[in-house]
Scaffold this active site. Structure first.
Site, PDB file in Angstrom:
ATOM      1  N   HIS A 112       1.430   4.002   1.953  1.00  0.00           N
ATOM      2  CA  HIS A 112       1.910   4.537   3.020  1.00  0.00           C
ATOM      3  C   HIS A 112       3.367   4.869   2.954  1.00  0.00           C
ATOM      4  O   HIS A 112       4.149   3.903   2.661  1.00  0.00           O
ATOM      5  CB  HIS A 112       1.626   3.782   4.420  1.00  0.00           C
TER       6      HIS A 112
ATOM      7  N   HIS B  57      -7.649  -0.902   5.457  1.00  0.00           N
ATOM      8  CA  HIS B  57      -6.681   0.029   6.027  1.00  0.00           C
ATOM      9  C   HIS B  57      -6.347   1.239   4.782  1.00  0.00           C
ATOM     10  O   HIS B  57      -6.373   2.244   5.585  1.00  0.00           O
ATOM     11  CB  HIS B  57      -5.298  -0.759   6.191  1.00  0.00           C
TER      12      HIS B  57
ATOM     13  N   HIS C 196       4.389  -4.757  10.711  1.00  0.00           N
ATOM     14  CA  HIS C 196       4.806  -4.067  11.615  1.00  0.00           C
ATOM     15  C   HIS C 196       4.804  -5.154  13.107  1.00  0.00           C
ATOM     16  O   HIS C 196       3.918  -6.009  13.031  1.00  0.00           O
ATOM     17  CB  HIS C 196       3.911  -2.925  12.158  1.00  0.00           C
TER      18      HIS C 196
ATOM     19  N   ASP D  21       5.849   4.587   5.317  1.00  0.00           N
ATOM     20  CA  ASP D  21       6.570   3.751   5.842  1.00  0.00           C
ATOM     21  C   ASP D  21       6.648   2.250   5.281  1.00  0.00           C
ATOM     22  O   ASP D  21       7.235   1.221   5.732  1.00  0.00           O
ATOM     23  CB  ASP D  21       6.173   3.560   7.268  1.00  0.00           C
ATOM     24  N   HIS D  22       6.115   2.246   4.164  1.00  0.00           N
ATOM     25  CA  HIS D  22       6.175   1.015   3.313  1.00  0.00           C
ATOM     26  C   HIS D  22       6.932   1.366   1.814  1.00  0.00           C
ATOM     27  O   HIS D  22       7.045   0.384   1.040  1.00  0.00           O
ATOM     28  CB  HIS D  22       4.746   0.286   3.185  1.00  0.00           C
TER      29      HIS D  22
ATOM     30  N   HIS E 221       1.035  -1.145  -0.106  1.00  0.00           N
ATOM     31  CA  HIS E 221      -0.204   0.030   0.143  1.00  0.00           C
ATOM     32  C   HIS E 221       0.845   0.953   0.061  1.00  0.00           C
ATOM     33  O   HIS E 221       2.216   1.041  -0.065  1.00  0.00           O
ATOM     34  CB  HIS E 221      -1.051   0.067   1.122  1.00  0.00           C
TER      35      HIS E 221
ATOM     36  N   ASP F  92      -0.242  -3.645   6.010  1.00  0.00           N
ATOM     37  CA  ASP F  92      -0.874  -3.393   7.379  1.00  0.00           C
ATOM     38  C   ASP F  92      -2.447  -3.629   7.201  1.00  0.00           C
ATOM     39  O   ASP F  92      -3.294  -3.116   8.055  1.00  0.00           O
ATOM     40  CB  ASP F  92      -0.767  -1.997   7.356  1.00  0.00           C
TER      41      ASP F  92
HETATM   42 ZN    ZN Z   1       2.739   0.870   8.032  1.00  0.00          ZN
HETATM   43 FE    FE Z   2      -0.241   1.507   6.410  1.00  0.00          FE
END
Ligand code: ZN
Ligand code: FE
Length: 254
Positions: free
Chosen positions: A59, A124, A188, A61-62, A57, A150
């Site tokens: 985001h 998400h 995570h 942090d990915h 996805h 996530d």
């Molecule tokens: Zn994440």
């Molecule tokens: Fe996420």
């Protein structure tokens, strides 16, 4: 027995990226949060060549490491795959997979000759996608591997940032309809806190107590069987129950 090797690469504070490598030295990365730890993991094994990047996805942090990894590959840049509906939100995306909900489809991409499948798992985010490497032999002796991002965590699920409880409920049901031994690699390391919450939802569930006692970190991958037994969101009978539990988890400080 798989010819592909999967290594969890800790990134940022509690993220996991994944390095997939084949016998011929081809390598792929799932969800590079940041470039550093992945560049190091590749450098540690000099024969490896990065062929592709899979994003679950959009985001940051990915996908935060994609730009530097693609640039660093010079004139043979890796492809970058995500769901078709994440177009414009994943840096350098070059493969747009229009996967449906409820079932995995073949993407046309192969990793060392293994077909890569995908399923749309909104909840998400609206463009969340699961990547699936089915077992090499379909005789029940081998387990497949799914990258859940996530959407599904060990004993938990992601927050409902863009999607609905109905979508998350469907996505979790679809993911856990695979065979019980299927490995689920998630985004995570939240497992300890997720299990503390799970224990408040189902104090009498012995599988949750046992899982808490036996927990070791890193806890990735989990399995379909473990999630069906302990995950309060997977175990929600209907979407409304998932919505209630998700709202309680959002404010849980256990
Ligand atoms: Zn994440
Ligand atoms: Fe996420």
């Amino acid at each position: 027995m798989s010819t592909l090797r999967i290594d969890a690469i800790p990134c940022l504070r509690d993220n996991y990226a994944y390095l997939i490598s084949g016998p011929g030295g081809d390598a792929w990365i799932v969800d590079p949060s940041e470039p550093g730890p992945l560049a190091e993991a590749l450098a540690e094994r000099p024969g490896l060549v990065l062929r592709g990047i899979l994003a679950t996805h959009h985001h940051h942090d990915h996908v935060g490491g994609i730009e530097a990894l693609v640039t660093g590959a010079g004139d043979a840049p890796p492809w970058v795959a995500g769901h078709a509906s994440d177009r414009g939100r994943i840096p350098r995306q070059s493969v747009f997979v229009d996967a449906p909900e409820d079932r995995f489809i073949v993407t046309g991409v192969e990793l060392s000759g293994r077909p890569l499948l995908a399923m749309w798992i909104p909840g998400h985010t609206t463009g969340a996608i699961a990547w699936y490497l089915p077992p090499e032999v379909d005789d029940g002796s081998a387990a497949g591997d799914v990258f859940t991002g996530d959407t599904l965590f060990a004993a938990g699920c992601g927050r409902l940032f863009e999607g609905t409880a109905e979508q998350m409920h469907r996505s979790l049901k679809s993911l856990t309809s695979l065979s019980p031994a299927t490995r689920l690699w998630f985004g995570h390391e939240y497992t300890a806190a997720n299990l503390r919450f799970a224990a408040t939802v189902e104090p009498e569930n012995p599988a949750i107590v046992r899982r808490q006692a036996e927990l070791t970190v890193p806890s990735t991958p989990t399995t379909v069987a473990a999630e069906v037994a302990t995950n309060p969101f997977v175990r929600s009978a209907v979407a409304a129950e998932l919505a209630e539990r998700r709202a309680a988890k959002d404010v849980f400080r256990g």
